[in-house]
Scaffold this motif. Structure first.
Motif, short mmCIF file in Angstrom:
data_model
loop_
_atom_site.label_atom_id
_atom_site.label_comp_id
_atom_site.label_asym_id
_atom_site.label_seq_id
_atom_site.Cartn_x
_atom_site.Cartn_y
_atom_site.Cartn_z
N ASN A 1 -27.55 25.32 2.28
CA ASN A 1 -28.98 24.78 2.11
C ASN A 1 -29.51 24.78 3.61
O ASN A 1 -30.95 24.83 3.64
CB ASN A 1 -28.51 23.29 1.76
CG ASN A 1 -28.37 23.15 0.47
OD1 ASN A 1 -28.53 23.90 -0.32
ND2 ASN A 1 -27.57 22.16 -0.01
N ARG B 1 -33.31 23.26 -0.87
CA ARG B 1 -32.22 22.84 -0.61
C ARG B 1 -31.87 21.43 -1.66
O ARG B 1 -30.70 21.24 -1.90
CB ARG B 1 -31.95 22.38 0.63
CG ARG B 1 -33.08 21.24 1.17
CD ARG B 1 -32.56 20.67 2.57
NE ARG B 1 -32.66 21.52 3.74
CZ ARG B 1 -33.60 21.87 4.33
NH1 ARG B 1 -34.67 21.31 4.08
NH2 ARG B 1 -33.70 22.91 5.30
N ARG B 2 -33.00 20.94 -2.12
CA ARG B 2 -32.57 19.93 -3.18
C ARG B 2 -32.89 20.39 -4.68
O ARG B 2 -33.42 19.68 -5.46
CB ARG B 2 -33.75 18.72 -2.82
CG ARG B 2 -33.27 17.99 -1.59
CD ARG B 2 -34.02 16.48 -1.40
NE ARG B 2 -33.52 15.78 -0.44
CZ ARG B 2 -32.68 14.86 -0.49
NH1 ARG B 2 -32.19 14.60 -1.70
NH2 ARG B 2 -32.04 14.19 0.44
N SER C 1 -26.05 23.53 -8.23
CA SER C 1 -27.01 22.45 -7.78
C SER C 1 -26.96 22.11 -6.51
O SER C 1 -26.27 22.91 -5.93
CB SER C 1 -26.59 21.34 -8.76
OG SER C 1 -25.14 20.78 -8.31
N TRP C 2 -27.85 21.23 -6.19
CA TRP C 2 -27.95 21.19 -4.75
C TRP C 2 -26.99 20.23 -4.09
O TRP C 2 -26.58 19.78 -2.97
CB TRP C 2 -29.41 20.60 -4.23
CG TRP C 2 -29.59 19.07 -4.69
CD1 TRP C 2 -30.36 19.12 -6.08
CD2 TRP C 2 -29.66 18.06 -4.08
NE1 TRP C 2 -30.47 17.77 -6.13
CE2 TRP C 2 -30.28 16.92 -4.81
CE3 TRP C 2 -29.27 17.82 -2.68
CZ2 TRP C 2 -30.09 15.79 -4.37
CZ3 TRP C 2 -29.16 16.54 -2.39
CH2 TRP C 2 -29.61 15.52 -3.22
N SER C 3 -26.64 19.31 -4.97
CA SER C 3 -25.84 18.17 -4.83
C SER C 3 -24.17 18.35 -5.09
O SER C 3 -23.83 18.97 -6.20
CB SER C 3 -26.31 16.68 -5.07
OG SER C 3 -26.16 17.00 -6.73
N SER C 4 -23.21 17.88 -4.44
CA SER C 4 -21.75 17.97 -4.93
C SER C 4 -21.09 19.32 -3.99
O SER C 4 -20.33 19.01 -3.53
CB SER C 4 -21.59 17.99 -6.53
OG SER C 4 -21.86 16.60 -6.72
N PRO C 5 -21.65 20.52 -4.57
CA PRO C 5 -22.50 20.98 -5.46
C PRO C 5 -21.96 21.19 -6.89
O PRO C 5 -20.66 21.36 -6.61
CB PRO C 5 -23.08 22.02 -5.18
CG PRO C 5 -22.11 22.70 -4.14
CD PRO C 5 -21.14 21.56 -3.61
#
Length: 124
Positions: free
Chosen positions: A74, A30-31, A52-56
């Motif tokens: 995630n 998930r990260r 990507s894991w963030s925003s994503p």
């Protein structure tokens, strides 16, 4: 043991749609960036999309931009690829990738885990 298992491949006519899914087990991603590559007969494996894991943040090969959409869940440790307006040149084995280690996100060497692949065949 880490496993990436793809599903959703098959035979479809040109202009049709397919949705590929990849379920990860053995550890959480998930990260971590996950994505898809593909390999057509007689050709080198090539980048399709990554998330990507963030925003994503998402990135696509020019050949699929506007037709394919990558997404992830995630909580379920899964990544999917919605493929619309498929063309015969999209025919390939599609591979799920995970554990991006840095560098060029479009390079095969940048990912440490690969699924076994799922066949997508687009007929004209």
């Amino acid at each position: 043991q880490v496993q990436l298992v793809e599903s959703g491949g098959g035979l479809v006519q040109a202009g049709g749609s397919l949705r590929l899914s990849c379920a990860a087990s053995g550890r959480t991603f998930r990260r971590n960036t996950m994505g898809w590559f593909r390999q057509a007969p007689g050709k080198e494996r090539e980048f399709v999309a990554t998330i990507s894991w963030s925003s994503p943040n998402t990135y696509y090969a020019d050949s699929v931009k506007g037709r394919f959409t990558i997404s992830r869940d995630n909580a379920k440790n899964t990544v999917s690829l919605q493929m619309n307006s498929l063309k015969p040149e999209d025919t390939a084995v599609y591979y799920c990738v995970a554990d991006y280690g840095g560098g060029d996100y479009a390079a095969t060497r940048s990912y440490n885990y690969w699924g076994q692949g799922t066949q997508v065949t687009v007929s004209s």
